[in-house]
Design an enzyme around this catalytic site. Structure first.
Site, PDB file in Angstrom:
ATOM      1  N   SER A  76       0.829  -1.201   0.000  1.00  0.00           N
ATOM      2  CA  SER A  76       0.000   0.000   0.000  1.00  0.00           C
ATOM      3  C   SER A  76       0.862   1.249   0.000  1.00  0.00           C
ATOM      4  CB  SER A  76      -0.853  -0.025   1.261  1.00  0.00           C
ATOM      5  OG  SER A  76      -1.415   1.236   1.502  1.00  0.00           O
ATOM      6  N   TYR A 100      -1.913  -1.093  10.961  1.00  0.00           N
ATOM      7  CA  TYR A 100      -2.204  -1.594   9.612  1.00  0.00           C
ATOM      8  C   TYR A 100      -1.026  -1.309   8.676  1.00  0.00           C
ATOM      9  CZ  TYR A 100      -3.600  -0.993   4.790  1.00  0.00           C
ATOM     10  OH  TYR A 100      -3.597  -1.009   3.413  1.00  0.00           O
ATOM     11  N   LYS A 104       1.898  -3.801   6.524  1.00  0.00           N
ATOM     12  CA  LYS A 104       2.320  -3.750   5.107  1.00  0.00           C
ATOM     13  C   LYS A 104       3.843  -3.609   5.006  1.00  0.00           C
ATOM     14  CE  LYS A 104      -1.716  -4.050   3.166  1.00  0.00           C
ATOM     15  NZ  LYS A 104      -2.100  -5.307   2.511  1.00  0.00           N
TER      16      LYS A 104
HETATM   17  N1  UFG Z   1     -11.997  11.571   3.674  1.00  0.00           N
HETATM   18  C1  UFG Z   1     -12.965  12.482   4.082  1.00  0.00           C
HETATM   19  N2  UFG Z   1     -14.100  11.974   4.637  1.00  0.00           N
HETATM   20  C2  UFG Z   1     -14.324  10.628   4.802  1.00  0.00           C
HETATM   21  C3  UFG Z   1     -13.317   9.733   4.376  1.00  0.00           C
HETATM   22  C4  UFG Z   1     -12.159  10.247   3.826  1.00  0.00           C
HETATM   23  O1  UFG Z   1     -12.806  13.697   3.958  1.00  0.00           O
HETATM   24  O2  UFG Z   1     -15.372  10.241   5.323  1.00  0.00           O
HETATM   25  C5  UFG Z   1     -10.764  12.110   3.046  1.00  0.00           C
HETATM   26  C6  UFG Z   1      -9.497  11.773   3.812  1.00  0.00           C
HETATM   27  O3  UFG Z   1      -9.251  12.724   4.806  1.00  0.00           O
HETATM   28  C7  UFG Z   1      -8.462  11.753   2.677  1.00  0.00           C
HETATM   29  C8  UFG Z   1      -9.263  11.256   1.472  1.00  0.00           C
HETATM   30  O4  UFG Z   1     -10.625  11.496   1.789  1.00  0.00           O
HETATM   31  O5  UFG Z   1      -8.020  13.062   2.397  1.00  0.00           O
HETATM   32  C9  UFG Z   1      -9.070   9.777   1.199  1.00  0.00           C
HETATM   33  O6  UFG Z   1      -9.333   9.051   2.400  1.00  0.00           O
HETATM   34  P1  UFG Z   1      -9.518   7.458   2.399  1.00  0.00           P
HETATM   35  O7  UFG Z   1      -9.838   7.048   3.800  1.00  0.00           O
HETATM   36  O8  UFG Z   1     -10.466   7.046   1.325  1.00  0.00           O
HETATM   37  O9  UFG Z   1      -8.086   6.942   1.956  1.00  0.00           O
HETATM   38  P2  UFG Z   1      -6.669   7.130   2.639  1.00  0.00           P
HETATM   39  O10 UFG Z   1      -5.809   7.798   1.625  1.00  0.00           O
HETATM   40  O11 UFG Z   1      -6.737   7.731   3.964  1.00  0.00           O
HETATM   41  O12 UFG Z   1      -6.244   5.640   2.892  1.00  0.00           O
HETATM   42  C10 UFG Z   1      -6.302   4.708   1.845  1.00  0.00           C
HETATM   43  C11 UFG Z   1      -6.576   3.310   2.392  1.00  0.00           C
HETATM   44  C12 UFG Z   1      -5.411   2.778   3.127  1.00  0.00           C
HETATM   45  C13 UFG Z   1      -4.179   2.918   2.326  1.00  0.00           C
HETATM   46  C14 UFG Z   1      -3.981   4.340   1.897  1.00  0.00           C
HETATM   47  C15 UFG Z   1      -2.800   4.492   1.017  1.00  0.00           C
HETATM   48  O13 UFG Z   1      -7.690   3.326   3.253  1.00  0.00           O
HETATM   49  O14 UFG Z   1      -5.637   1.411   3.350  1.00  0.00           O
HETATM   50  O15 UFG Z   1      -5.124   4.762   1.155  1.00  0.00           O
HETATM   51  O16 UFG Z   1      -2.459   5.829   0.874  1.00  0.00           O
HETATM   52  F1  UFG Z   1      -3.139   2.525   3.044  1.00  0.00           F
END
Ligand code: UFG
Length: 281
Positions: A76, A100, A104
């Protein structure tokens, strides 16, 4: 494999794995099995270490014992932590902000060690950026149980009225609209990346290599919401909240290495991802 022969095994059940590998000769394994909720991993670190790490060690042991030494592993972009610059290239320093992410990181290291110890092993570590969307058939997609952790499934659930609004975590980042930037990749492109990785394992002298699977493009939360609204014709009510702990500001991939060495490049953009992800919303 014939769907009739599909079987489901917990990787921690080593005797069951042994039985499977004794009954079938596998040339290679694509290892996707793992728990992936960041918040849950903070609450239940041992569950994550047990499932993700012990499961992988069992798998590698059984593969090795049966002479199956080609592996593609789902890593990831989380291993880049809060990158100092973007795009992230595969040689960036690695870190983990939660259990988590640490699983990885550890599994990547375990794979590197195993390969170094025995050069019959060929391993490709694929660092996924943010997978979204669904197969166009609508048969395969994302419909998580409980409250979704990730942006797109959450947006989908708001669109179908299951949740009242999307909480936007932070609008004070140094990005074009203040919201977090990620590299969203269509799941079909991601799947193709695995085929390209398998081909590379079969066709080359790969020892242990790592590739980013992303599009190379950064998209803000608000841009993603706008694309979804356009695709669905529905408005997504937003509530702006503070930053989510552990979130990085901007993360997107350098895709050069995968393009060059895997001959793979993502074909789809967010306008193709959003209609796909509606199918299962
Ligand atoms: N976000 C919101 N509201 C929400 C959910 C997310 O504003 O309800 C924002 C987050 O702050 C972030 C973006 O949307 O800026 C993406 O968030 P995600 O939770 O969809 O994804 P992440 O980048 O945080 O994490 C994902 C996976 C992880 C992985 C990671 C790799 O969940 O498993 O990408 O960068 F490791």
């Amino acid at each position: 494999m014939d769907p009739e022969q599909l079987c489901f095994i917990d990787l921690r059940d080593k005797p069951a794995l042994e039985k499977l590998f004794s009954s079938t000769k596998f040339d290679a394994v694509i290892h996707f099995a793992g728990l992936k909720a960041v918040g849950e991993s903070v609450q239940k670190p041992l569950l994550y270490y047990n499932n993700n790490i012990i499961g992988t060690v069992n798998l590698l042991e059984v593969m090795s014992a049966h002479g199956c030494k080609m592996l593609v592993f789902s890593s990831s972009a989380t291993v880049y932590g809060w990158p100092e610059e973007v795009p992230c290239t595969e040689d960036f320093p690695l870190s983990a902000a939660n259990p988590y992410g640490r699983t990885k990181l550890f599994i990547e290291e375990i794979c590197r060690d195993v390969q170094k110890s025995d050069d019959e092993w060929k391993v490709i570590l694929l660092r996924y950026f943010n997978p979204v969307g669904a197969h166009p058939s609508g048969h395969i997609g994302e419909d998580p149980r409980g409250v979704p952790n990730n942006l797109m499934p959450y947006v989908q659930q708001v669109a179908v009225g299951r949740r009242p609004h999307l909480t936007v975590y932070g609008n004070d980042y140094k990005t074009k609209d203040g919201t977090g930037v990620r590299d969203y990749i269509h799941v079909v492109d991601l799947a193709d990346g695995h085929i390209a990785a398998l081909k590379k394992l079969f066709d080359s002298k790969t020892a242990c290599e790592v590739y980013n699977l992303g599009t190379g493009k950064g998209t803000t939360v608000l841009e993603m919401v706008a694309a979804f609204e356009k695709a669905s014709g529905k408005q997504i009510p937003l509530v702006i909240a503070g930053r989510r702990p552990g979130d990085a500001e901007t993360v997107y991939a350098s895709t050069e290495k995968a393009e060059r060495e895997l001959n793979w490049k993502a074909k789809y953009g967010i306008d193709e991802m959003c209609p796909g992800s509606m199918e299962l919303g």
